[in-house]
Design an enzyme around this catalytic site. Structure first.
Site, PDB file in Angstrom:
ATOM      1  CE  LYS A   1     -36.609 -33.013   8.220  1.00  0.00           C
ATOM      2  NZ  LYS A   1     -35.243 -33.019   8.577  1.00  0.00           N
TER       3      LYS A   1
ATOM      4  N   GLY B   1     -34.470 -29.159   5.109  1.00  0.00           N
ATOM      5  CA  GLY B   1     -34.558 -27.742   4.772  1.00  0.00           C
ATOM      6  C   GLY B   1     -34.241 -27.438   3.312  1.00  0.00           C
ATOM      7  CG  ASN B   2     -31.739 -30.071   0.907  1.00  0.00           C
ATOM      8  OD1 ASN B   2     -32.248 -30.711   1.827  1.00  0.00           O
ATOM      9  ND2 ASN B   2     -31.353 -30.636  -0.209  1.00  0.00           N
TER      10      ASN B   2
ATOM     11  CE  LYS C   1     -33.109 -25.523  16.085  1.00  0.00           C
ATOM     12  NZ  LYS C   1     -32.323 -26.512  15.353  1.00  0.00           N
TER      13      LYS C   1
ATOM     14  CE  LYS D   1     -30.788 -34.995   8.365  1.00  0.00           C
ATOM     15  NZ  LYS D   1     -31.862 -34.094   8.806  1.00  0.00           N
TER      16      LYS D   1
HETATM   17  P1  ADP Z   1     -31.808 -31.370   6.838  1.00  0.00           P
HETATM   18  O1  ADP Z   1     -32.022 -29.935   6.560  1.00  0.00           O
HETATM   19  O2  ADP Z   1     -32.110 -32.268   5.682  1.00  0.00           O
HETATM   20  O3  ADP Z   1     -32.399 -31.831   8.124  1.00  0.00           O
HETATM   21  P2  ADP Z   1     -29.144 -31.303   8.023  1.00  0.00           P
HETATM   22  O4  ADP Z   1     -28.234 -30.239   7.512  1.00  0.00           O
HETATM   23  O5  ADP Z   1     -29.740 -31.144   9.351  1.00  0.00           O
HETATM   24  O6  ADP Z   1     -30.225 -31.536   6.909  1.00  0.00           O
HETATM   25  O7  ADP Z   1     -28.397 -32.718   7.973  1.00  0.00           O
HETATM   26  C1  ADP Z   1     -27.748 -33.170   6.785  1.00  0.00           C
HETATM   27  C2  ADP Z   1     -26.249 -32.899   6.914  1.00  0.00           C
HETATM   28  O8  ADP Z   1     -25.694 -33.758   7.897  1.00  0.00           O
HETATM   29  C3  ADP Z   1     -25.417 -33.190   5.705  1.00  0.00           C
HETATM   30  O9  ADP Z   1     -25.429 -32.115   4.780  1.00  0.00           O
HETATM   31  C4  ADP Z   1     -24.016 -33.386   6.319  1.00  0.00           C
HETATM   32  O10 ADP Z   1     -23.266 -32.213   6.216  1.00  0.00           O
HETATM   33  C5  ADP Z   1     -24.283 -33.646   7.787  1.00  0.00           C
HETATM   34  N1  ADP Z   1     -23.688 -34.872   8.340  1.00  0.00           N
HETATM   35  C6  ADP Z   1     -23.193 -34.945   9.589  1.00  0.00           C
HETATM   36  N2  ADP Z   1     -22.715 -36.162   9.852  1.00  0.00           N
HETATM   37  C7  ADP Z   1     -22.909 -36.901   8.721  1.00  0.00           C
HETATM   38  C8  ADP Z   1     -22.624 -38.257   8.383  1.00  0.00           C
HETATM   39  N3  ADP Z   1     -22.048 -39.085   9.245  1.00  0.00           N
HETATM   40  N4  ADP Z   1     -22.952 -38.689   7.138  1.00  0.00           N
HETATM   41  C9  ADP Z   1     -23.557 -37.840   6.259  1.00  0.00           C
HETATM   42  N5  ADP Z   1     -23.836 -36.543   6.537  1.00  0.00           N
HETATM   43  C10 ADP Z   1     -23.522 -36.068   7.746  1.00  0.00           C
HETATM   44 MG    MG Z   2     -30.793 -28.508   7.714  1.00  0.00          MG
END
Ligand code: ADP
Ligand code: MG
Length: 308
Positions: free
Chosen positions: A210, A11-12, A125, A272
């Site tokens: 996604k 998203g970022n 969700k 992820k």
């Molecule tokens: P995106 O929008 O890229 O899908 P998300 O916000 O869903 O991003 O996922 C990324 C976030 O996951 C990071 O900003 C972090 O805060 C969080 N996160 C949770 N657990 C972990 C971990 N074990 N290592 C790194 N980041 C983590």
């Molecule tokens: Mg996100």
């Protein structure tokens, strides 16, 4: 040697926390993301881009809700298609500006889900506006929505987040890739559709993760690498604690054991890592890294790699 890479943008890459969503701000983010993608393309790799759409589809839904006395409300799959369309436009423009000799195209993508997916029996969700408890009860009665309390902020509509079964346009995507096109597809995980007993498709109110759809696509196009670009430079164990430890390269088994031990949060790093583990099981490499490190991570100099 050029690799076939599925690049999944978080998203970022489009809208950062705290930003309201003005078009020029989103465009500036996309321009920055495109420069990072261009490095990968210019290094000779074949890229297909997948992106998130959470904030954008939420805002389109909100616009629909606010304008409903004048303009008919469009259903969620239509909102999802709108978001794929305008995010695709922003990306095409930005990518074309940095890669003028590349053919760039967005494929509006439907993702087939199973109507019997158990996610439909307990939607999780939250989407769209917040309502009071009374309004919420009325919506349950009148529209048959499933409503739920969202973190003390009010009541919201809950939709299912089913597993992606198939990317409907996968052959179109493959054909375009084989001609050297830079393809943007499966935005927001794809527009969720179900197939009836007669093989007919129709959109459903659901949100597909996604990262799961990027995994589905990367398997279907036989990608060499699945790359998930997000807002952290690495995956950590004991994330956010004093003893947090950054991961660089790990086996499928090691990644699975950390996953089972709960190091990766549901709804953010969890999906992820689940996608990376599944992809790497094919004897391939999956990468999680920050958007700016895409090429470095592909060359093994940044990010977290799960190696099968
Ligand atoms: P995106 O929008 O890229 O899908 P998300 O916000 O869903 O991003 O996922 C990324 C976030 O996951 C990071 O900003 C972090 O805060 C969080 N996160 C949770 N657990 C972990 C971990 N074990 N290592 C790194 N980041 C983590
Ligand atoms: Mg996100």
């Amino acid at each position: 040697m050029g690799k076939k890479v599925v690049l999944a943008l978080g998203g970022n890459a489009i809208l950062q926390p705290g930003q309201a969503g003005e078009f020029d701000i989103q465009q500036a983010n996309v321009v920055a993301s495109s420069k990072s993608i261009a490095h990968v393309v210019n290094a000779g790799h074949d890229v297909v881009i997948v992106h998130g759409n959470g904030p954008q589809v939420g805002q389109i839904l909100r616009q629909n809700e606010l304008a409903q006395s004048e303009v008919p409300v469009q259903p969620l799959p239509a909102c999802s298609a709108e978001s794929q369309g305008y995010i695709g436009y922003m990306m095409q423009e930005a990518l074309k500006n940095v890669l003028p000799n590349k053919q760039v195209a967005t494929v509006l993508t439907m993702t087939e889900v199973d109507p019997n997916d158990e996610a439909f029996s307990h939607p999780t969700k939250p989407i769209g506006s917040f309502f009071t408890e009374e309004e919420s009860n009325l919506l349950v009665k009148e529209k048959g929505w499933v409503m739920g309390e969202d973190a003390g902020r009010g009541y919201r509509r809950l939709v299912a987040s089913p597993e992606p079964k198939a990317i409907v346009e996968v052959d179109v995507i493959k054909m375009m890739m084989s001609h050297g096109f830079l393809v943007i597809s499966t935005g927001g995980g794809g527009i969720p559709v179900v197939r009836d007993a007669f093989g007919q498709l129709s959109g459903v109110a659901a949100v597909i993760d996604k990262d799961s759809s990027a995994l589905r696509l990367s398997k279907d196009v036989d990608a060499d690498v699945l790359m998930i670009l997000t807002d952290v430079s690495n995956v950590y164990i004991n994330y956010g604690q004093p003893n947090q430890e950054s991961l660089t390269e790990l086996s499928v088994e090691k990644a699975q054991s950390y996953y089972d031990a709960g190091h990766f949060s549901d709804g953010s790093m969890g999906p992820k890592m689940a996608a990376c583990i599944d992809f790497a099981k094919q004897g391939k490499t999956a990468i999680i890294c920050s958007l700016n490190d895409a090429l470095e991570a592909l060359e093994g100099r940044a990010g977290t790699r799960v190696v099968g």
